[in-house]
Write a protein that holds these residues in place. Structure first.
Motif, PDB file in Angstrom:
ATOM      1  N   UNK A 163       0.813  -1.218   0.000  1.00 33.70           N
ATOM      2  CA  UNK A 163       0.000   0.000   0.000  1.00 33.70           C
ATOM      3  C   UNK A 163       0.843   1.262   0.000  1.00 33.70           C
ATOM      4  N   UNK A 164       2.010   1.199   0.613  1.00 35.61           N
ATOM      5  CA  UNK A 164       2.893   2.378   0.625  1.00 35.61           C
ATOM      6  C   UNK A 164       3.241   2.808  -0.792  1.00 35.61           C
ATOM      7  N   UNK A 165       3.475   1.824  -1.660  1.00 31.56           N
ATOM      8  CA  UNK A 165       3.811   2.134  -3.052  1.00 31.56           C
ATOM      9  C   UNK A 165       2.565   2.514  -3.838  1.00 31.56           C
ATOM     10  N   UNK A 166       1.470   1.766  -3.622  1.00 27.94           N
ATOM     11  CA  UNK A 166       0.244   2.051  -4.370  1.00 27.94           C
ATOM     12  C   UNK A 166      -0.256   3.462  -4.108  1.00 27.94           C
ATOM     13  N   UNK A 167      -0.069   3.949  -2.885  1.00 25.68           N
ATOM     14  CA  UNK A 167      -0.508   5.311  -2.560  1.00 25.68           C
ATOM     15  C   UNK A 167       0.191   6.355  -3.416  1.00 25.68           C
ATOM     16  N   UNK A 168       1.435   6.081  -3.773  1.00 28.52           N
ATOM     17  CA  UNK A 168       2.170   7.050  -4.596  1.00 28.52           C
ATOM     18  C   UNK A 168       1.668   7.082  -6.028  1.00 28.52           C
ATOM     19  N   UNK A 207     -10.709  -6.234   0.875  1.00 29.33           N
ATOM     20  CA  UNK A 207     -11.472  -7.355   1.420  1.00 29.33           C
ATOM     21  C   UNK A 207     -10.612  -8.326   2.209  1.00 29.33           C
ATOM     22  N   UNK A 208      -9.331  -7.991   2.367  1.00 32.03           N
ATOM     23  CA  UNK A 208      -8.404  -8.913   3.010  1.00 32.03           C
ATOM     24  C   UNK A 208      -8.587  -8.953   4.518  1.00 32.03           C
ATOM     25  N   UNK A 209      -8.681  -7.789   5.143  1.00 30.47           N
ATOM     26  CA  UNK A 209      -8.794  -7.699   6.597  1.00 30.47           C
ATOM     27  C   UNK A 209      -9.248  -6.305   6.969  1.00 30.47           C
ATOM     28  N   UNK A 210      -9.664  -6.142   8.212  1.00 38.65           N
ATOM     29  CA  UNK A 210     -10.049  -4.814   8.683  1.00 38.65           C
ATOM     30  C   UNK A 210      -8.861  -3.865   8.686  1.00 38.65           C
ATOM     31  N   UNK A 211      -7.676  -4.414   8.975  1.00 30.60           N
ATOM     32  CA  UNK A 211      -6.475  -3.565   8.957  1.00 30.60           C
ATOM     33  C   UNK A 211      -6.246  -2.997   7.560  1.00 30.60           C
ATOM     34  N   UNK A 212      -6.348  -3.861   6.567  1.00 30.33           N
ATOM     35  CA  UNK A 212      -6.149  -3.410   5.190  1.00 30.33           C
ATOM     36  C   UNK A 212      -7.227  -2.407   4.791  1.00 30.33           C
ATOM     37  N   UNK A 213      -8.468  -2.674   5.178  1.00 25.94           N
ATOM     38  CA  UNK A 213      -9.566  -1.769   4.844  1.00 25.94           C
ATOM     39  C   UNK A 213      -9.364  -0.405   5.488  1.00 25.94           C
ATOM     40  N   UNK A 214      -8.959  -0.394   6.755  1.00 29.77           N
ATOM     41  CA  UNK A 214      -8.713   0.885   7.436  1.00 29.77           C
ATOM     42  C   UNK A 214      -7.579   1.656   6.776  1.00 29.77           C
ATOM     43  N   UNK A 215      -6.561   0.922   6.347  1.00 32.21           N
ATOM     44  CA  UNK A 215      -5.436   1.582   5.673  1.00 32.21           C
ATOM     45  C   UNK A 215      -5.882   2.181   4.344  1.00 32.21           C
ATOM     46  N   UNK A 216      -6.736   1.474   3.621  1.00 28.99           N
ATOM     47  CA  UNK A 216      -7.239   1.978   2.341  1.00 28.99           C
ATOM     48  C   UNK A 216      -8.192   3.150   2.577  1.00 28.99           C
ATOM     49  N   UNK A 217      -8.985   3.080   3.644  1.00 30.51           N
ATOM     50  CA  UNK A 217      -9.852   4.215   3.981  1.00 30.51           C
ATOM     51  C   UNK A 217      -9.035   5.491   4.189  1.00 30.51           C
ATOM     52  N   UNK A 218      -7.854   5.344   4.779  1.00 28.37           N
ATOM     53  CA  UNK A 218      -7.029   6.517   5.072  1.00 28.37           C
ATOM     54  C   UNK A 218      -6.471   7.169   3.813  1.00 28.37           C
ATOM     55  N   UNK A 219      -6.478   6.433   2.702  1.00 30.00           N
ATOM     56  CA  UNK A 219      -5.990   7.005   1.437  1.00 30.00           C
ATOM     57  C   UNK A 219      -7.007   7.987   0.854  1.00 30.00           C
ATOM     58  N   UNK A 220      -8.277   7.857   1.272  1.00 23.82           N
ATOM     59  CA  UNK A 220      -9.365   8.689   0.742  1.00 23.82           C
ATOM     60  C   UNK A 220      -9.489   8.513  -0.768  1.00 23.82           C
ATOM     61  N   UNK A 221      -9.846   7.313  -1.155  1.00 22.33           N
ATOM     62  CA  UNK A 221      -9.917   6.948  -2.576  1.00 22.33           C
ATOM     63  C   UNK A 221     -11.156   7.467  -3.295  1.00 22.33           C
ATOM     64  N   UNK A 222     -12.191   7.844  -2.563  1.00 26.85           N
ATOM     65  CA  UNK A 222     -13.479   8.146  -3.187  1.00 26.85           C
ATOM     66  C   UNK A 222     -13.368   9.193  -4.306  1.00 26.85           C
TER      67      UNK A 222
END
Length: 680
Positions: free
Chosen positions: A125-130, A173-188
């Motif tokens: 996710x660190x790379x995908x965010x960039x 869909x992997x885990x709540x940790x992953x979902x929370x991390x993706x939420x923090x990216x603000x993808x909407x």
């Protein structure tokens, strides 16, 4: 009898295409079952080599090797292919990055949760965010001035964005940790930019963005709030969902492109996920189910002919076996990861069409769950102690205000509308020749098999929720149609008969069909209680399945169905067989019940309900079978079983309360039968 809940394994629109949970674990087993062992070492070596063309080749090779080949994928995974590909995401050559991202995306889809979890743990996710701001900038340039955009802008906006978005969606869909991390990216905002520009883009990245939004907004307040906070986003989704399938201005779009239907289905699902829509706005007055979901999804599920699709897939696979194979893995030549024959492309199109139907059914499962899930199940009348009457009155007020799922306007999806879905759903639960993996070998085309079985399971879940709704809120015109009830009953049994009862390793989908199917049978038996009869064979199958069930929920469903079937007045023999079975689940003075506490409570409640009317013809079984004495002998151990229920465990408080009510009802029922003074 509970509503079907969406399961993680079923939620993904394009789930793991080659389920492999039944395969032995470990590198040794993967190596012994893979036919491509010799290709693994060159791939790993070249992926880390100095030559950019070799690194690109290795990334493409991974995608080619894993197609419908779980053993080779597992072998690559054991060689840390995930870590190697993540490293390539920071490669100095753009082409290597593009191919590495594509390979990771394919691994997500073909590998499922294990690989997604590995990617998350290795910090992808660190790379995908960039990549998000980079894609956004290029998208803006491409839309504003296509001629001045970078040379590879179209590929970045289309292929690369598609791969990044799909990977993020799978990771969520992997885990709540992953979902929370993706939420923090603000993808909407990023995802909605693709939907807003859909008329100027290829359908592929737009569809990926919609799929990601659908998953992110499912039971995820963070994404839902972000989406609802912008009126333009809601307007955009409504426009898509309500639009006709008109060709758009973007290249690669066609009025007959089935993906346009998929986009509309996804948009309706997203709107349903975030309902109710915020007020005041024009959108807030839209009845999502009545005005959008049902009119859109009913034609989708009614138009598909699964036997024809299975037959066509069989023809295409047979034809592929006769086609000359094109070498895709040559070390000397640049690989062509996108080269596919016309048969392969048609197979992919068939699968995509099936996935759209699966998605529509998944959304309809929520529409069909229009009533609350009764925590105490559906059973006979229960008595309430005087001291609990005030609390019961409060509960009734709450039930009146929460008769629908929170956040959804389901007035239009009430039990008067739901029966109209039944004919299409009955058609979709009937297995085809490719619906399940053969018992001794693998499917001839695993993606088609996985999609077909997913449709059968989703359709069965819809039926389960429909008949739960009808049982909880009866529709007199439906329950009066005894012939219609028998027809549905027979078709469900026909489906389960084709599924079969050999439910070992590799047959997990068959097991799911039975687990949901017995819930449908219970719902049917409830709706047509007293007018629906079963064959002796069906009774025996339910008894055997109940005895063999590994979980309490399934066992309770079987007992519930048997309870209703025992109440067909003329079935004196079936009544005796069912009652005899239920009595074996009761404790005796010398031994506890062989069943779990929930199954025991269901059995006690069933016997009370079956023999609560002494005037019915089958009551002779109660008197001649000495059942009153058996019930009397069970009371003390029933009391002990109820007392052992731990209130501190999840659901324990409600279960204990229900158990106490059933225990009290048993005592009252025994006294009632004694007072009757009936003789044999």
């Amino acid at each position: 009898m509970g509503k079907s809940q969406k399961k993680k394994s079923m939620r993904r629109h394009n789930p793991m295409r080659v389920p492999d949970s039944h395969l032995p674990k470990g590198l040794a087993s993967a190596s012994s079952t893979s036919t491509k062992n010799e290709a693994i070492l060159p791939i790993i070596q070249k992926m880390e080599g100095p030559d950019a063309s070799d690194r690109k080749w290795a990334c493409v090779a991974v995608s080619n090797l894993i197609q419908n080949d779980s053993s080779t994928r597992r072998l690559l995974q054991g060689k840390n292919v995930v870590g190697a590909l993540i490293t390539r995401l920071t490669d100095s050559e753009d082409e290597v990055v593009l191919e590495a991202m594509g390979a990771l995306r394919n691994l997500c889809i073909d590998g499922g949760y294990d690989i997604c979890a590995e990617m998350y743990n290795k910090n992808i996710l660190t790379i995908l965010k960039t990549f998000i701001p980079k894609i956004s900038n290029i998208l803006s340039q491409y839309l504003e001035a296509p001629k001045t955009a970078p040379a590879n802008a179209q590929r970045l906006v289309y292929d690369f964005a598609d791969n990044v978005i799909t990977t993020l969606w799978c990771l969520s869909e992997t885990s709540n940790k992953a979902l929370n991390a993706i939420n923090s990216i603000n993808l909407i905002p990023f995802l909605m930019s693709f939907l807003a520009s859909r008329d100027k883009l290829s359908i592929a990245p737009v569809l990926a963005a919609a799929q990601c939004l659908y998953v992110l907004t499912d039971d995820n307040d963070s994404a839902g709030v972000s989406l609802k906070s912008n009126a333009e986003y809601i307007s955009c989704l409504l426009s898509i969902a309500q639009s006709l399938n008109q060709p758009a201005n973007g290249k690669g779009k066609d009025i007959n492109d089935h993906r346009l239907i998929t986009l509309r289905v996804l948009s309706s699902g997203i709107l349903r996920n975030i309902s109710p829509l915020p007020q005041p706005s024009a959108a807030s007055v839209v009845d999502i189910d009545k005005d959008i979901t049902l009119p859109l999804l009913q034609p989708v599920i009614s138009s598909v002919k699964l036997p024809e699709i299975a037959s066509r897939a069989q023809q295409l696979v047979d034809g592929l076996a006769l086609e000359p194979q094109i070498e895709k893995m040559s070390l000397k030549n640049t690989p062509k990861s996108d080269h596919k024959s016309s048969s392969e492309l048609e197979l992919e199109q068939l699968e995509a069409n099936l996935r759209t139907v699966q998605l529509a059914l998944e959304i309809l499962t929520g529409v069909c769950a229009t009533l609350p899930d009764p925590s105490a199940g559906i059973e006979g009348e229960t008595e309430i102690d005087d001291e609990d009457e005030d609390m019961a009155d409060d509960d009734e007020v709450l039930d009146d205000t929460n008769i629908e799922d929170p956040g959804h306007n389901n007035d239009s999806a009430n039990p008067t509308v739901l029966p109209s879905l039944v004919p299409s759903l009955l058609s979709l639960i009937q297995p085809t020749s490719l619906s399940f993996s053969p018992l001794a070998t693998s499917s001839i085309h695993p993606p088609t098999t996985t999609a077909l079985s997913a449709i059968h399971i989703s359709a069965m879940e819809c039926l389960n929720n429909i008949f739960l709704s009808l049982a909880t809120s009866p529709n007199p015109s439906v329950s009066a149609d005894a012939e219609g009830g028998r027809k549905v009953w027979n078709e469900v049994w026909a489906s389960l008969g084709v599924v079969g009862t050999e439910l070992g390793l590799g047959q997990e989908r068959r097991k799911e069909m039975w687990e949901i199917g017995v819930g449908v049978l219970w719902g049917l038996a409830l709706v047509w209680k007293g007018t629906l009869s079963a064959t002796e064979e069906q009774i025996q199958v339910l008894i055997r399945y109940s005895d063999g069930a590994s979980d309490e929920i399934t066992k309770v469903k079987c007992i519930g169905a048997l309870e209703c079937l025992a109440q067909y007045p003329q079935s004196i023999t079936n009544n005796q067989v069912i009652a005899s079975y239920l009595l074996t689940l009761l404790p005796t003075p010398s031994s506890p019940s062989p069943a779990g506490v929930e199954s025991l409570m269901q059995a006690v409640s069933a016997l009370i309900d079956i023999y609560s009317d002494e005037t019915l013809p089958y009551d002779i079984n109660f008197r001649q079978g000495g059942m009153l004495q058996t019930l009397v002998a069970s009371v003390e151990n029933v009391r002990k079983a109820v007392k052992r229920i731990d209130r501190k465990k999840p659901g324990g408080k409600d279960l204990r309360r229900r158990g106490e009510e059933i225990r009290d009802n048993l005592v009252a029922f025994i006294q009632y039968r004694r007072n009757l003074g009936l003789q044999n």
